[in-house]
Design an enzyme around this catalytic site. Structure first.
Site, PDB file in Angstrom:
ATOM      1  N   ASP A 117       0.928  -1.181  -0.012  1.00 38.78           N
ATOM      2  CA  ASP A 117      -0.063   0.096   0.017  1.00 38.78           C
ATOM      3  C   ASP A 117       0.859   1.125   0.033  1.00 38.78           C
ATOM      4  O   ASP A 117       1.906   1.206   0.776  1.00 38.78           O
ATOM      5  CB  ASP A 117      -0.887  -0.142   1.236  1.00 38.78           C
ATOM      6  CG  ASP A 117      -2.069   1.108   1.121  1.00 38.78           C
ATOM      7  OD1 ASP A 117      -2.521   1.317   0.015  1.00 38.78           O
ATOM      8  OD2 ASP A 117      -2.507   1.315   2.189  1.00 38.78           O
ATOM      9  N   HIS A 124      -3.822  14.007   1.228  1.00 36.81           N
ATOM     10  CA  HIS A 124      -3.832  13.078   2.178  1.00 36.81           C
ATOM     11  C   HIS A 124      -2.729  13.256   3.105  1.00 36.81           C
ATOM     12  O   HIS A 124      -2.853  13.279   4.362  1.00 36.81           O
ATOM     13  CB  HIS A 124      -4.113  11.715   1.610  1.00 36.81           C
ATOM     14  CG  HIS A 124      -4.299  10.696   2.879  1.00 36.81           C
ATOM     15  ND1 HIS A 124      -5.096  10.640   3.763  1.00 36.81           N
ATOM     16  CD2 HIS A 124      -3.174   9.602   3.145  1.00 36.81           C
ATOM     17  CE1 HIS A 124      -4.897   9.592   4.541  1.00 36.81           C
ATOM     18  NE2 HIS A 124      -3.998   9.045   4.311  1.00 36.81           N
ATOM     19  N   ARG A 133       1.041  16.314  13.526  1.00 36.01           N
ATOM     20  CA  ARG A 133       2.375  16.907  13.596  1.00 36.01           C
ATOM     21  C   ARG A 133       2.062  18.403  13.566  1.00 36.01           C
ATOM     22  O   ARG A 133       2.478  19.332  12.533  1.00 36.01           O
ATOM     23  CB  ARG A 133       3.302  16.763  12.836  1.00 36.01           C
ATOM     24  CG  ARG A 133       3.954  15.294  12.989  1.00 36.01           C
ATOM     25  CD  ARG A 133       5.007  15.093  12.101  1.00 36.01           C
ATOM     26  NE  ARG A 133       4.664  15.277  10.596  1.00 36.01           N
ATOM     27  CZ  ARG A 133       4.189  14.113   9.885  1.00 36.01           C
ATOM     28  NH1 ARG A 133       3.790  13.047  10.465  1.00 36.01           N
ATOM     29  NH2 ARG A 133       3.970  14.255   8.467  1.00 36.01           N
ATOM     30  N   THR A 337      -4.870   6.435   0.425  1.00 35.04           N
ATOM     31  CA  THR A 337      -6.021   6.957   0.475  1.00 35.04           C
ATOM     32  C   THR A 337      -5.937   8.400  -0.572  1.00 35.04           C
ATOM     33  O   THR A 337      -5.067   8.936  -0.754  1.00 35.04           O
ATOM     34  CB  THR A 337      -6.270   7.663   1.858  1.00 35.04           C
ATOM     35  OG1 THR A 337      -6.370   6.760   2.672  1.00 35.04           O
ATOM     36  CG2 THR A 337      -7.708   8.402   2.036  1.00 35.04           C
TER      37      THR A 337
END
Length: 404
Positions: A117, A124, A133, A337
């Site tokens: 992946d 994203h 962060r 994503t």
């Protein structure tokens, strides 16, 4: 008499598309066999392609032997089918091997040999960076230099329609004094495209960007279910593990790459310029104009645009093999994503609700930060086809069941 193969030119599953799947027709004792979707019917490939040069590779229940034949065979079968679908005699021949979609069970159409992946959407990655962060840089220093990815678990890739059991594991909130064990309470979705690989390569070799298309058989909508609380506690320092490996859903019908020729678009500007092994010649690096639609219990919550992705699938495959890692027919890699710049184009609940701070309201009046038991998530998509047609990618869907 009208044939089921007499389809309007703009049908999203017409002869310009022809996605591949695996089916078992109701009441048929012959078992699982390969099929091609044409309109609202599935064509039995085992029967229809008997006597063709590809017949032996199409006799089994999975695409893997056919994937191994490579791009010349893929183009040959596709051309053979298209020729018959536009010819009256050919349609009559194929019509004897049709099954209505509502009378077949679909199965995972290929054995997933390995699964990677990626993390290829800049929007994203930026959103996730801002969430986790807030006082630092949104993107990590390496992000624009290479397609970041991780190895997933191939044995838990499931076909669309398979229920997903809520995973259980360790989690620790920022205010918890110690980790606890139990069902995930931050279960999420990830709207992605999965790419099916064909043509094995030996260990120690690598696939160049310019040769990557020879190994890209097709694409399918993909949902990489994610337990964000389990993931957050486990991922330092080695990355995702149990928060991802419990289930990933893939559509039942694989769209050939050839069906998306008209959907190719330029990538966003890649700055800094990638290293030479990721550049490729003109035309070998591209995006795809695929627009997804994500629905929870029938409420559309997002429309992620795949064309916004920063890295090309050919770059992802080249990077995957640059160290000499082998390819096997049936390998699968996913884009990560897909998210766009607007809030309603984000491809995960983590982003859509900004880590739970901004709940979504569904059409029934209920709200969601993350998924609840009983929720059904369905992802659909369309892309431009040849001569103004539309390619409708097969949906990927799954329903959340309680933890065991």
């Amino acid at each position: 008499m009208t044939s089921p193969l007499d389809l309007p030119a703009d049908h999203p599953f017409g002869p310009h598309h022809l996605p591949y799947g695996a089916i078992s027709p109701s009441g048929d004792a012959a078992g699982v066999r390969l099929g091609v979707r044409v309109g609202d019917h599935a064509l039995d490939l085992r029967a229809a392609a008997a006597g063709t040069p590809w017949a032996a590779a199409l006799r089994g229940p999975t695409l893997n032997p056919f994937l191994e034949l490579g791009p010349q065979a893929w183009a040959g079968l596709r051309g053979w089918l298209q020729e018959r679908l536009v010819d009256e005699a050919g349609r009559d021949q194929l019509g004897a091997h049709l099954h209505p979609l509502d009378r077949v069970e679909v199965h995972l159409p290929f054995e997933v040999r390995d699964y990677v992946d990626f993390y290829a959407s800049e929007q994203h990655a930026t959103n996730v960076g801002r969430i986790f962060r807030p006082d630092g840089a949104a993107l990590t220093p390496n992000w624009k230099h290479l397609p970041i990815g991780y190895h997933g678990r191939s044995s838990t890739v499931v076909v669309s329609g398979t229920d997903v059991v809520r995973p259980t594991g360790q989690r620790k909130g920022k205010d918890d004094p110690a980790p606890v064990f139990g069902p995930s309470v931050r279960l999420d979705i990830e709207a992605e495209l999965g790419f099916v690989v064909g043509g094995s390569t030996p260990v120690g070799s690598r696939v160049e960007v310019d040769g990557a298309l020879d190994h890209l058989f097709g694409v399918a909508l993909f949902n990489d279910w994610s337990a964000r609380d389990i993931q957050a506690w486990e991922y330092v320092p080695l990355g995702p593990f149990l928060g991802k490996s419990f289930a990933s859903s893939i559509a039942a019908w694989i769209t050939p790459m050839a069906a998306l020729d008209a959907a190719r678009v330029p990538l966003p500007v890649q700055d800094p310029e990638p290293l030479p092994y990721l550049r490729g010649s003109p035309g070998s690096v591209f995006g795809l104009d695929v627009t997804m639609e994500v629905a929870i219990n029938g409420t559309v919550v997002s429309r992620p645009p795949y064309r916004e992705l920063y890295w090309s699938p050919t770059q992802m495959l080249a990077h995957l093999t640059v160290n000499g890692a082998a390819l096997t027919s049936g390998d699968l890699f996913a884009s990560g994503t897909t998210s766009g710049p607007q809030k309603d184009t984000r491809g995960s609940l983590l982003e859509l609700t900004w880590s739970g701070a901004e709940p979504l309201t569904l059409d029934d009046g209920t709200t969601r930060t993350f998924l609840e038991d009983g929720d059904t998530v369905t992802i659909t998509a369309t892309a431009p086809g040849p001569e103004g047609t539309v390619v409708g990618l097969a949906e990927v869907s799954g329903t959340i069941r309680p933890a065991r």
